[in-house]
Design a protein around this motif. Structure first.
Motif, PDB file in Angstrom:
ATOM      1  N   GLU A  66      59.923  17.488  29.629  1.00  0.00           N
ATOM      2  CA  GLU A  66      58.504  17.043  29.296  1.00  0.00           C
ATOM      3  C   GLU A  66      58.205  17.586  27.824  1.00  0.00           C
ATOM      4  O   GLU A  66      57.719  16.620  27.169  1.00  0.00           O
ATOM      5  N   LEU A  67      58.870  18.782  27.408  1.00  0.00           N
ATOM      6  CA  LEU A  67      58.748  19.160  26.188  1.00  0.00           C
ATOM      7  C   LEU A  67      59.272  18.331  25.156  1.00  0.00           C
ATOM      8  O   LEU A  67      58.738  18.002  24.146  1.00  0.00           O
TER       9      LEU A  67
ATOM     10  N   GLU B 196      63.264  20.857  34.114  1.00  0.00           N
ATOM     11  CA  GLU B 196      62.049  19.659  34.194  1.00  0.00           C
ATOM     12  C   GLU B 196      61.202  19.776  33.023  1.00  0.00           C
ATOM     13  O   GLU B 196      60.704  19.140  32.376  1.00  0.00           O
ATOM     14  N   THR B 197      61.003  21.226  32.709  1.00  0.00           N
ATOM     15  CA  THR B 197      59.639  21.413  31.805  1.00  0.00           C
ATOM     16  C   THR B 197      60.487  20.979  30.389  1.00  0.00           C
ATOM     17  O   THR B 197      59.693  20.610  29.521  1.00  0.00           O
ATOM     18  N   ASP B 198      61.685  21.134  29.793  1.00  0.00           N
ATOM     19  CA  ASP B 198      62.207  20.828  28.902  1.00  0.00           C
ATOM     20  C   ASP B 198      62.439  19.316  28.635  1.00  0.00           C
ATOM     21  O   ASP B 198      61.988  18.999  27.513  1.00  0.00           O
TER      22      ASP B 198
ATOM     23  N   GLN C 101      63.439  24.077  37.405  1.00  0.00           N
ATOM     24  CA  GLN C 101      61.931  23.860  36.885  1.00  0.00           C
ATOM     25  C   GLN C 101      62.286  24.047  35.263  1.00  0.00           C
ATOM     26  O   GLN C 101      61.478  23.331  34.708  1.00  0.00           O
ATOM     27  N   ILE C 102      63.119  24.776  34.962  1.00  0.00           N
ATOM     28  CA  ILE C 102      63.245  24.923  33.462  1.00  0.00           C
ATOM     29  C   ILE C 102      63.556  23.619  32.700  1.00  0.00           C
ATOM     30  O   ILE C 102      63.295  23.035  31.950  1.00  0.00           O
TER      31      ILE C 102
END
Ligand code: PEP
Ligand code: MN
Length: 350
Positions: free
Chosen positions: A281-282, A277-279, A274-275
């Motif tokens: 997006e970020l 994937e979030t990175d 999840q981290i």
């Protein structure tokens, strides 16, 4: 809990009686936690003080006090060396653990002079390189490299925080700036990194909090200043613990266990996914933001506007800081992040 290194003792050796008292009380305290900590007794003999009127240390007179105290405790003795004559005197007296203080690490000439000093048996020596006073990772790594290139193999680093000029108002005497020791560990995973909780905290009542944070982060060890009578200590009186306070703290720290290997559980793997994937997006958003900034740059150029629009940036910043506060993010961290993002946007417009 994996065995941690514990460097304890007074800021400075002051008298034979003080070192004797220290040794007697610390022997019991450390004996009680020897399953968790390997101890080293510290005491400064040469003190790099800002003011010449302050206590400058007892010098070579204190060598036998420190050595006898460590012998009584059954552990190695460590002291600070800042110039070749300190190193030679301490080495010839039998000391084998030396720390390089923050002010010395800040000066490559002095580190080089220590590294170049002739020592008969370099393999018997352990060096502890404190971070420099400013958050300059290259200066810290450079000092480690100089000691390494001189042929020493037992090298540790000590994180003691950074002088950012906030000590009168801030929470710390020396601000930790954890990103610097984190980067150090990334570059030198095999070099043990020890946290000097006393010089970071600056006040006895805050040492425990810093030590606990460091332990949870997975530090390889701690440096903690302890004095039999802190109130009357000749240096760093505010930050030294009594042996009884150290005992309480060590028993609490001994319950912190961070020895488990990462990446074992399905839960951690899923969270890391999840981290990642979030990175993704970020970073996609950051890239989009820079593209927009570039287009704004074109507009400013066409209309002869200055790139830096301070009032607009102040408005953006205040909005983000308020948002951060409402969402449990440190305002200072939010400011640092915004400053970097904004700086990059400004640079793309030049
Ligand atoms: C010390 O350990 O007593 C000392 C002077 O440390 P620093 O170099 O971190 O200020
Ligand atoms: Mn000190």
């Amino acid at each position: 809990m994996a065995q941690k290194l514990l460097i304890v003792g007074p800021c400075a050796a002051e008298s034979a009686a003080q070192m004797d008292d220290t040794a007697r009380s610390l022997r019991d305290v450390l004996g009680g936690v020897s399953a968790h900590f390997d101890s080293v007794l510290r005491a400064g003999l040469w003190k790099p003080r800002s003011q010449p009127s302050s206590f400058q240390g007892v010098g070579i007179e204190g060598l036998p006090w420190l050595i006898d105290a460590a012998k009584y405790m059954g552990c190695p003795a460590a002291t600070e060396v800042a110039q070749p004559d300190h190193l030679i005197a301490a080495y010839n007296a039998g000391i084998r653990h030396f720390w390089i203080g923050a002010r010395t690490t800040s000066n490559p000439f002095m580190v080089e002079a220590l590294a170049d000093t002739m020592i008969a048996d370099k393999q018997s020596v352990t060096w502890y390189v404190k971070n420099p006073t400013s958050p300059d990772i290259e200066l810290w790594c450079g000092a480690v490299e100089r000691i390494k290139c001189a042929g020493y193999t037992h090298i540790c680093a000590i994180h003691r925080g950074f002088a950012l000029g906030e000590h009168t108002t801030g929470l710390y005497r020396n601000t930790p700036v954890w990103s610097v020791p984190i980067e150090f560990k990334r570059r030198y995973p095999a070099v043990p990194l020890i946290t000097d909780a006393s010089h970071i905290a600056g006040k006895a009542e805050r040492v425990a909090e810093v030590a606990e944070q460091a332990m949870r982060m997975g530090t390889d060890g701690l440096m903690i200043e302890v004095h039999p009578d802190p109130t009357n200590a000749l240096s760093d009186a505010r930050q030294q613990l009594t042996p009884a306070q150290l005992k309480d703290l060590l028993h609490r720290l001994a319950t912190i266990d961070t020895a488990a290997q990462p990446g074992q559980s399905a839960e951690l793997t899923a969270l890391r996914q999840q981290i990642d994937e979030t990175d993704d997006e970020l970073w996609a958003l950051l890239s989009k933001r820079l593209d927009i900034a570039r287009r704004i740059g074109d507009y400013k150029r066409q209309h002869n506007m200055a790139v830096l629009q301070s009032a607009r940036y102040d408005e953006l910043l205040q909005r983000r800081i308020k948002w951060a506060q409402e969402h449990g993010i440190e305002p200072e961290a939010a400011k640092q992040i915004m400053d970097i993002i904004h700086e990059q946007s400004v640079l793309t417009q030049l």
